[in-house]
Design a protein around this motif. Structure first.
Motif, PDB file in Angstrom:
ATOM      1  N   THR A  85       2.128   1.959  -3.464  1.00  0.00           N
ATOM      2  CA  THR A  85       1.054   2.549  -4.285  1.00  0.00           C
ATOM      3  C   THR A  85       0.882   4.031  -3.963  1.00  0.00           C
ATOM      4  O   THR A  85       0.776   4.884  -4.852  1.00  0.00           O
ATOM      5  CB  THR A  85      -0.277   1.805  -4.020  1.00  0.00           C
ATOM      6  N   ALA A 142      -4.331   4.791  -0.928  1.00  0.00           N
ATOM      7  CA  ALA A 142      -3.843   3.539  -1.527  1.00  0.00           C
ATOM      8  C   ALA A 142      -4.936   2.481  -1.587  1.00  0.00           C
ATOM      9  O   ALA A 142      -4.939   1.644  -2.488  1.00  0.00           O
ATOM     10  CB  ALA A 142      -2.640   3.018  -0.754  1.00  0.00           C
ATOM     11  N   ALA A 143      -5.859   2.488  -0.622  1.00  0.00           N
ATOM     12  CA  ALA A 143      -6.914   1.459  -0.626  1.00  0.00           C
ATOM     13  C   ALA A 143      -8.082   1.874   0.251  1.00  0.00           C
ATOM     14  O   ALA A 143      -7.923   2.655   1.193  1.00  0.00           O
ATOM     15  CB  ALA A 143      -6.361   0.133  -0.117  1.00  0.00           C
ATOM     16  N   LEU A 152      -3.097   6.353   3.765  1.00  0.00           N
ATOM     17  CA  LEU A 152      -2.767   4.999   3.325  1.00  0.00           C
ATOM     18  C   LEU A 152      -4.054   4.207   3.086  1.00  0.00           C
ATOM     19  O   LEU A 152      -4.187   3.521   2.077  1.00  0.00           O
ATOM     20  CB  LEU A 152      -1.898   4.324   4.398  1.00  0.00           C
ATOM     21  N   VAL A 153      -4.987   4.336   4.024  1.00  0.00           N
ATOM     22  CA  VAL A 153      -6.237   3.571   3.957  1.00  0.00           C
ATOM     23  C   VAL A 153      -7.419   4.485   4.266  1.00  0.00           C
ATOM     24  O   VAL A 153      -7.364   5.279   5.201  1.00  0.00           O
ATOM     25  CB  VAL A 153      -6.219   2.415   4.986  1.00  0.00           C
ATOM     26  N   LEU A 164       0.839  -1.202   0.000  1.00  0.00           N
ATOM     27  CA  LEU A 164       0.000   0.000   0.000  1.00  0.00           C
ATOM     28  C   LEU A 164       0.875   1.255   0.000  1.00  0.00           C
ATOM     29  O   LEU A 164       0.583   2.236  -0.697  1.00  0.00           O
ATOM     30  CB  LEU A 164      -0.932   0.007   1.218  1.00  0.00           C
TER      31      LEU A 164
END
Ligand SMILES: O=P(O)(O)OC[C@H]1O[C@H](OP(=O)(O)OP(=O)(O)O)[C@H](O)[C@@H]1O
Ligand SMILES: O=c1cc[nH]c(=O)[nH]1
Length: 171
Positions: free
Chosen positions: A17, A143-144, A127-128, A14
């Motif tokens: 990315t 990233a996600a 990141l998330v 992640l």
């Protein structure tokens, strides 16, 4: 948009990315600085700054005094100093956090940043993104997207060699 289930949380993948997206998104942008939110966002910001050649323009925010529940809860035990050693005025600031959830931490960080000056622009990297926003906040780079049960927390950790792991803990 990549929607991962919690078993697929490879924090290093992640991070790669996120780095690639940020590198592409900030190409050609002048006066860029990076600011991470203590604690996970600060680790990410420092690694992004190193990978992007921006270590001289990297800062850290501890939003504890700016939280909307500060009057009720007071300060946590591990408050860290905020460190902004560059001129915020006219800078394009990449604000970095590990997890974006309700958006309240982002709101607190924006308020704190504006006490330092008037940036040209603030962009947000996480990141998330676990969704469930309570404020109108969206990341420019993420990233996600991960669905996490209420009552659980996504926790970023960094080992001594700088590598990241993400776990799901009880909140
Ligand atoms: O969008 P929100 O609902 O505000 O949630 C996101 C924030 O929550 C977590 O921080 P936490 O306050 O748990 O502190 P920590 O970074 O020290 O774990 C996470 O690191 C983000 O900063
Ligand atoms: O201001 C804030 C920041 C994070 N979480 C909250 O509940 N409030």
């Amino acid at each position: 948009m990549t929607l991962l289930n919690p078993q697929q949380l490879d924090a290093e993948a992640l991070y790669a990315t996120l780095l690639a997206d940020v590198r592409a998104g900030l190409a050609g942008v002048a006066d860029v600085a990076i600011v991470g939110i203590h604690s996970g966002g600060a680790w990410l910001a420092e690694r992004l700054a190193a990978d992007l050649g921006l270590t001289e323009r990297c800062g850290v925010l501890d939003v504890s005094f700016y939280r909307d529940d500060y009057a009720k809860k007071g300060l946590p035990a591990d408050v860290k100093p905020t460190r902004i050693n560059f001129d915020v005025n006219a800078a394009t600031i990449l604000l970095v956090d590990d997890v974006l959830y309700t958006g309240r931490t982002t709101r607190a960080a924006l308020n704190e940043l504006f006490d330092y000056g008037r940036p040209a622009r603030i962009m947000l990297a996480a990141l998330v993104d676990r969704g469930e926003r309570q404020l109108p906040v969206a990341a420019d780079f993420v990233a996600a997207h991960v669905k996490v049960e209420a009552g659980k927390a996504l926790v970023l950790q960094q080992s001594d060699d700088g590598k990241f792991t993400l776990t799901i803990d009880q909140a």
